[in-house]
Motif scaffolding. Structure first.
Motif, PDB file in Angstrom:
ATOM      1  N   THR A  49       0.716  -1.154   0.026  1.00 15.21           N
ATOM      2  CA  THR A  49       0.011  -0.010   0.011  1.00 15.21           C
ATOM      3  C   THR A  49       0.844   1.146   0.092  1.00 15.21           C
ATOM      4  O   THR A  49       0.703   2.039  -0.735  1.00 15.21           O
ATOM      5  CB  THR A  49      -0.852   0.102   1.395  1.00 15.21           C
ATOM      6  OG1 THR A  49      -1.832  -1.303   1.090  1.00 15.21           O
ATOM      7  CG2 THR A  49      -1.920   1.351   1.245  1.00 15.21           C
ATOM      8  N   VAL A  50       1.893   1.359   0.627  1.00  7.42           N
ATOM      9  CA  VAL A  50       2.956   2.475   0.891  1.00  7.42           C
ATOM     10  C   VAL A  50       3.274   2.756  -0.423  1.00  7.42           C
ATOM     11  O   VAL A  50       3.590   3.627  -1.053  1.00  7.42           O
ATOM     12  CB  VAL A  50       4.071   2.410   1.952  1.00  7.42           C
ATOM     13  CG1 VAL A  50       5.118   3.141   1.718  1.00  7.42           C
ATOM     14  CG2 VAL A  50       3.078   2.319   3.150  1.00  7.42           C
ATOM     15  N   ALA A  51       3.865   1.650  -1.146  1.00  3.34           N
ATOM     16  CA  ALA A  51       4.315   1.656  -2.513  1.00  3.34           C
ATOM     17  C   ALA A  51       3.443   2.205  -3.349  1.00  3.34           C
ATOM     18  O   ALA A  51       3.701   3.110  -4.350  1.00  3.34           O
ATOM     19  CB  ALA A  51       4.859   0.246  -2.807  1.00  3.34           C
ATOM     20  N   GLU A  52       2.169   1.608  -3.608  1.00  3.57           N
ATOM     21  CA  GLU A  52       1.028   2.267  -4.405  1.00  3.57           C
ATOM     22  C   GLU A  52       0.851   3.432  -4.295  1.00  3.57           C
ATOM     23  O   GLU A  52       0.571   4.219  -5.259  1.00  3.57           O
ATOM     24  CB  GLU A  52      -0.108   1.246  -4.288  1.00  3.57           C
ATOM     25  CG  GLU A  52       0.153  -0.430  -4.843  1.00  3.57           C
ATOM     26  CD  GLU A  52      -0.708  -1.292  -4.709  1.00  3.57           C
ATOM     27  OE1 GLU A  52      -1.722  -0.737  -3.601  1.00  3.57           O
ATOM     28  OE2 GLU A  52      -0.863  -2.241  -5.137  1.00  3.57           O
ATOM     29  N   LEU A  53       0.868   4.069  -2.921  1.00  5.70           N
ATOM     30  CA  LEU A  53       0.499   5.487  -2.541  1.00  5.70           C
ATOM     31  C   LEU A  53       1.578   6.318  -3.331  1.00  5.70           C
ATOM     32  O   LEU A  53       1.300   7.608  -3.818  1.00  5.70           O
ATOM     33  CB  LEU A  53       0.075   5.531  -1.205  1.00  5.70           C
ATOM     34  CG  LEU A  53      -1.034   5.049  -0.515  1.00  5.70           C
ATOM     35  CD1 LEU A  53      -0.956   5.138   0.940  1.00  5.70           C
ATOM     36  CD2 LEU A  53      -2.159   5.833  -1.090  1.00  5.70           C
ATOM     37  N   SER A  54       2.826   5.908  -3.045  1.00  4.80           N
ATOM     38  CA  SER A  54       4.020   6.835  -3.810  1.00  4.80           C
ATOM     39  C   SER A  54       3.711   6.747  -5.154  1.00  4.80           C
ATOM     40  O   SER A  54       3.880   8.073  -5.871  1.00  4.80           O
ATOM     41  CB  SER A  54       5.274   6.103  -3.513  1.00  4.80           C
ATOM     42  OG  SER A  54       6.276   6.762  -4.041  1.00  4.80           O
ATOM     43  N   ARG A  55       3.487   5.686  -5.949  1.00  2.00           N
ATOM     44  CA  ARG A  55       3.159   5.697  -7.231  1.00  2.00           C
ATOM     45  C   ARG A  55       2.235   6.622  -7.682  1.00  2.00           C
ATOM     46  O   ARG A  55       2.058   7.188  -8.610  1.00  2.00           O
ATOM     47  CB  ARG A  55       2.963   4.374  -7.751  1.00  2.00           C
ATOM     48  CG  ARG A  55       2.856   4.114  -9.187  1.00  2.00           C
ATOM     49  CD  ARG A  55       2.342   2.771  -9.317  1.00  2.00           C
ATOM     50  NE  ARG A  55       0.837   2.407  -8.950  1.00  2.00           N
ATOM     51  CZ  ARG A  55       0.349   1.356  -8.684  1.00  2.00           C
ATOM     52  NH1 ARG A  55       0.982   0.221  -9.040  1.00  2.00           N
ATOM     53  NH2 ARG A  55      -0.912   1.233  -8.163  1.00  2.00           N
ATOM     54  N   ASP A  56       0.763   6.446  -7.016  1.00  2.00           N
ATOM     55  CA  ASP A  56      -0.383   7.180  -7.581  1.00  2.00           C
ATOM     56  C   ASP A  56      -0.427   8.521  -6.983  1.00  2.00           C
ATOM     57  O   ASP A  56      -1.098   9.249  -7.684  1.00  2.00           O
ATOM     58  CB  ASP A  56      -1.667   6.344  -6.846  1.00  2.00           C
ATOM     59  CG  ASP A  56      -1.383   4.825  -7.573  1.00  2.00           C
ATOM     60  OD1 ASP A  56      -0.932   4.290  -8.124  1.00  2.00           O
ATOM     61  OD2 ASP A  56      -2.310   4.094  -6.731  1.00  2.00           O
ATOM     62  N   PHE A  57       0.105   9.070  -5.890  1.00  2.00           N
ATOM     63  CA  PHE A  57       0.033  10.202  -5.558  1.00  2.00           C
ATOM     64  C   PHE A  57       0.996  11.046  -5.231  1.00  2.00           C
ATOM     65  O   PHE A  57       0.704  12.526  -4.978  1.00  2.00           O
ATOM     66  CB  PHE A  57      -0.850  10.225  -4.333  1.00  2.00           C
ATOM     67  CG  PHE A  57      -2.311   9.593  -4.447  1.00  2.00           C
ATOM     68  CD1 PHE A  57      -3.301   9.963  -5.189  1.00  2.00           C
ATOM     69  CD2 PHE A  57      -2.520   8.226  -4.047  1.00  2.00           C
ATOM     70  CE1 PHE A  57      -4.666   9.363  -5.361  1.00  2.00           C
ATOM     71  CE2 PHE A  57      -3.831   7.658  -4.049  1.00  2.00           C
ATOM     72  CZ  PHE A  57      -4.830   8.033  -4.915  1.00  2.00           C
ATOM     73  N   ALA A  58       2.383  10.494  -5.200  1.00  2.00           N
ATOM     74  CA  ALA A  58       3.477  11.203  -4.805  1.00  2.00           C
ATOM     75  C   ALA A  58       4.560  11.429  -5.944  1.00  2.00           C
ATOM     76  O   ALA A  58       5.549  11.630  -5.406  1.00  2.00           O
ATOM     77  CB  ALA A  58       3.828  10.784  -3.625  1.00  2.00           C
TER      78      ALA A  58
ATOM     79  N   GLY B 154       6.314   9.392  -7.152  1.00  2.00           N
ATOM     80  CA  GLY B 154       7.148   8.126  -7.036  1.00  2.00           C
ATOM     81  C   GLY B 154       8.003   8.551  -5.816  1.00  2.00           C
ATOM     82  O   GLY B 154       8.956   7.821  -5.619  1.00  2.00           O
ATOM     83  N   THR B 155       7.854   9.665  -4.999  1.00  5.18           N
ATOM     84  CA  THR B 155       8.701  10.003  -4.152  1.00  5.18           C
ATOM     85  C   THR B 155       8.380   9.213  -2.766  1.00  5.18           C
ATOM     86  O   THR B 155       7.357   8.713  -2.501  1.00  5.18           O
ATOM     87  CB  THR B 155       8.556  11.404  -3.593  1.00  5.18           C
ATOM     88  OG1 THR B 155       7.275  11.596  -3.244  1.00  5.18           O
ATOM     89  CG2 THR B 155       8.961  12.301  -4.772  1.00  5.18           C
ATOM     90  N   ALA B 156       9.295   8.773  -1.977  1.00  5.49           N
ATOM     91  CA  ALA B 156       9.381   8.056  -0.674  1.00  5.49           C
ATOM     92  C   ALA B 156      10.719   8.200  -0.137  1.00  5.49           C
ATOM     93  O   ALA B 156      11.682   8.018  -0.573  1.00  5.49           O
ATOM     94  CB  ALA B 156       8.938   6.781  -0.708  1.00  5.49           C
ATOM     95  N   ASP B 157      10.700   8.646   1.128  1.00  4.43           N
ATOM     96  CA  ASP B 157      12.163   8.899   1.965  1.00  4.43           C
ATOM     97  C   ASP B 157      11.858   7.865   3.376  1.00  4.43           C
ATOM     98  O   ASP B 157      10.636   8.136   3.969  1.00  4.43           O
ATOM     99  CB  ASP B 157      12.516  10.295   2.373  1.00  4.43           C
ATOM    100  CG  ASP B 157      12.894  10.985   1.079  1.00  4.43           C
ATOM    101  OD1 ASP B 157      13.346  10.346   0.090  1.00  4.43           O
ATOM    102  OD2 ASP B 157      12.875  12.114   1.052  1.00  4.43           O
ATOM    103  N   ILE B 158      12.783   7.326   3.632  1.00  2.00           N
ATOM    104  CA  ILE B 158      12.857   6.536   5.109  1.00  2.00           C
ATOM    105  C   ILE B 158      13.572   7.824   5.928  1.00  2.00           C
ATOM    106  O   ILE B 158      14.640   8.148   5.702  1.00  2.00           O
ATOM    107  CB  ILE B 158      13.850   5.423   5.163  1.00  2.00           C
ATOM    108  CG1 ILE B 158      13.113   4.467   4.216  1.00  2.00           C
ATOM    109  CG2 ILE B 158      13.909   4.826   6.511  1.00  2.00           C
ATOM    110  CD1 ILE B 158      13.845   3.142   4.036  1.00  2.00           C
TER     111      ILE B 158
END
Length: 572
Positions: free
Chosen positions: A124-133, A135-139
């Motif tokens: 879910t976290v991955a798909e939210l990054s793809r769909d709404f962000a 493609g961004t995501a930082d730890i």
């Protein structure tokens, strides 16, 4: 439709007569009458109440419909900050107000208490990054996932998807109990003293989102570990519960309070008490309640728990906790033993059940939707259902069978998540920086990544000699989100003047450290008069100081110990 909640404030008398001298805004001392605009709006309408307006008004009418106090204040209670408008250089950070710096997009922080994600949650976290962000995501170094480019129109759907798998953004920011750091090895390590998961879960279920604790003087950071590597940076949290073995009472926790960095760094102090596991949530509640009731609210730059501890000292703090909040004395307890090893958990290690956990290092916490989706596929192939993020911007895959470890490690490598990183990649962290942060003065992520690549090449000949870690922490402003004062080499972003021209650079802090990164003794780094470095010259400086250290070190000496005795010329 505004719902005003005064429950926490109304529990203490607003008419209490002020003490002699200037009021610090301590509710139990001075009464609850607000002393600044920030305290006023929090009492008028609590931050938790803005969710309904986001769902029913702002997401439908768009960014322009959001009033300033919700936008720059209450949105934080749900993990939302406006991100920096592109094209504004660091020299203008202090010249512009929040509205001028803000873009019409948000950073959204997903709180992951204990850094824990199931396979379903990871997907879910991955798909939210793809769909709404985009493609961004930082730890983050608080075990959170942070997105960028979030539109307010999409927030309700993001919440719906997160909450469908048991995740949330509730109180991920704001003057609230933020995410609880927890050992990434909770429940699976061979050498674990005790599993902190039940305590983290109890606090999360009972108190996160509780209006009684949703109006604190400022943020409140918690950490709980039962692992002997001391893997939750316990010295720099408002409260930490650290696993110990009492000679008579068995396994429990040592209580630390009042840590924090930013522009007034202070390490936490032990209260000297032993906390039984079944009392830990109650003790946590007592400490956060002290902060709510006695914390300073007149000035926000003095509103962290560390300032109250500095005035009271640990003896008085313990007395107030026991007499006013617990109604009983806590037994004296031992301090934690020195750490058994690095707390980042990188590499392949056996679990207590015979399976393995595999710790991998991205570059300064930066990942992406593609990486997250690829990680999901790797977990499935490896038969794992769990991954955990660490306070060192790393990740750990749990429950891997021995015959699948090699394939998993190879797959991680193809995603840029190495289980055998160079010393520089393993030990470098960076905050968000000017790319998205409104407080930043300089760029950090790309600068740190470039430095890592350069140092891997330049110092390859001496890498085998680096038998103790040299941590490099890169921060875009003075606020120390990347923990610059407790790094071997901590870099505070600022503009540096070279030949009359300003250029992005850093003030250098040297020789800090934490027990949780394999230190014998925690301490704050030193600054050397006039020691600054430009962003472009950063690899040159680090190479130079590391080579000097290796040429001057005594047998077994750490970098931080050397910096405390080295003359200033050697540190330039």
């Amino acid at each position: 439709m505004t719902v005003t909640d005064h429950s926490a404030a109304d529990a203490r008398p607003a008419t209490r007569p002020p003490r002699a001298g200037r009021s610090n805004g301590q509710w139990k001392v001075d009464g609850t009458t607000p002393l600044n605009g920030n305290e006023e709006w929090k009492q008028q309408d609590g931050g938790l109440n803005v969710r309904e307006r986001i769902e029913q008004v702002y997401s439908r009418e768009g960014f322009a419909s959001i009033p300033p106090q919700d936008l720059s204040g209450r949105f934080r209670w749900w993990g939302l900050y406006t991100q920096r408008k592109p094209g504004i250089d660091g020299g203008r950070t202090a010249q512009l107000d929040d509205t001028e710096l803000s873009d019409e997009y948000f950073m959204l922080r997903v709180r992951l208490d204990g850094g824990a994600l199931t396979l379903e949650q990871l997907r879910t976290v991955a798909e939210l990054s793809r769909d709404f962000a985009r493609g961004t995501a930082d730890i983050s170094d608080r075990q959170n996932i942070q997105y960028h480019w979030i539109r307010v129109e999409d927030v309700p759907e993001i919440w719906r998807r997160l909450e469908a798998v048991g995740l949330q953004t509730t109180e991920a920011c704001g003057d609230t109990p933020r995410v609880i750091l927890g050992s990434p090895l909770a429940g699976i390590a061979k050498d674990e003293i005790l599993d902190p998961t039940p305590v983290i879960d109890e606090i999360l279920q009972r108190y996160v989102g509780d209006p009684e604790l949703a109006n604190l003087p400022r943020k409140f950071k918690s950490a709980i570990t039962g692992h002997p590597s001391l893997d939750v940076v316990h010295e720099i949290n408002d409260i930490s519960l650290v696993g110990v073995r009492h000679p008579e009472l068995g396994a429990g926790y040592d209580l630390w309070v009042g840590g924090g960095l930013s522009t007034s760094p202070r390490l936490a102090e032990r209260l000297g008490v032993f906390v039984a596991p079944d009392e830990a949530a109650e003790v946590w509640l007592g400490v956060i309640s002290i902060f709510r009731d006695y914390g300073y609210r007149r000035l926000r730059n003095k509103a962290r728990l560390k300032f109250l501890l500095a005035e009271w000292g640990p003896k008085r703090f313990r007395e107030v906790l026991e007499t006013e909040y617990l109604g009983r004395a806590l037994p004296d307890g031992p301090p934690p033993a020195p750490p058994t090893g690095p707390g980042d958990h990188v590499g392949v290690h056996e679990q207590k059940d015979g399976r393995f956990y595999v710790g991998a290092a991205p570059t300064v916490g930066r990942i992406s939707a593609d990486v997250l989706l690829g990680l999901t596929d790797l977990l499935e192939a490896a038969g794992s259902q769990r991954v955990r993020l660490t306070p060192h911007q790393k990740l750990v895959v749990l429950d891997v069978a021995a015959d699948r470890v090699e394939a998993l490690a190879a797959g991680l490598e193809t995603l840029g998540l190495t289980t055998d990183p160079s010393p520089f990649r393993r030990n470098t962290m960076a905050c968000t920086g000017i790319e998205f942060c409104k407080l930043a003065i300089v760029e950090t992520k790309a600068t740190a990544a470039t430095a890592i690549r350069e140092l891997e090449q330049r110092l390859a000949d001496v890498a085998p000699q680096l038998d103790t870690p040299i941590t490099l922490n890169v921060n875009g402003c003075p606020n120390s989100c990347a923990r610059i004062q407790v790094a071997d080499i901590g870099l505070k972003g600022q503009l540096v003047t070279i030949d009359g021209e300003q250029t992005p650079g850093f003030q250098v802090h040297l020789g800090g450290g934490l027990a949780s990164v394999d230190r014998d003794e925690a301490g704050l780094g030193r600054t050397v008069r006039g020691l600054k470095v430009t962003a472009d010259d950063l690899p040159d400086y680090v190479e130079r100081v590391v080579r000097t250290f290796l040429s001057q070190r005594e047998s077994g000496e750490s970098f931080s110990t050397w910096t405390r005795r080295a003359d200033e010329g050697a540190l330039q």
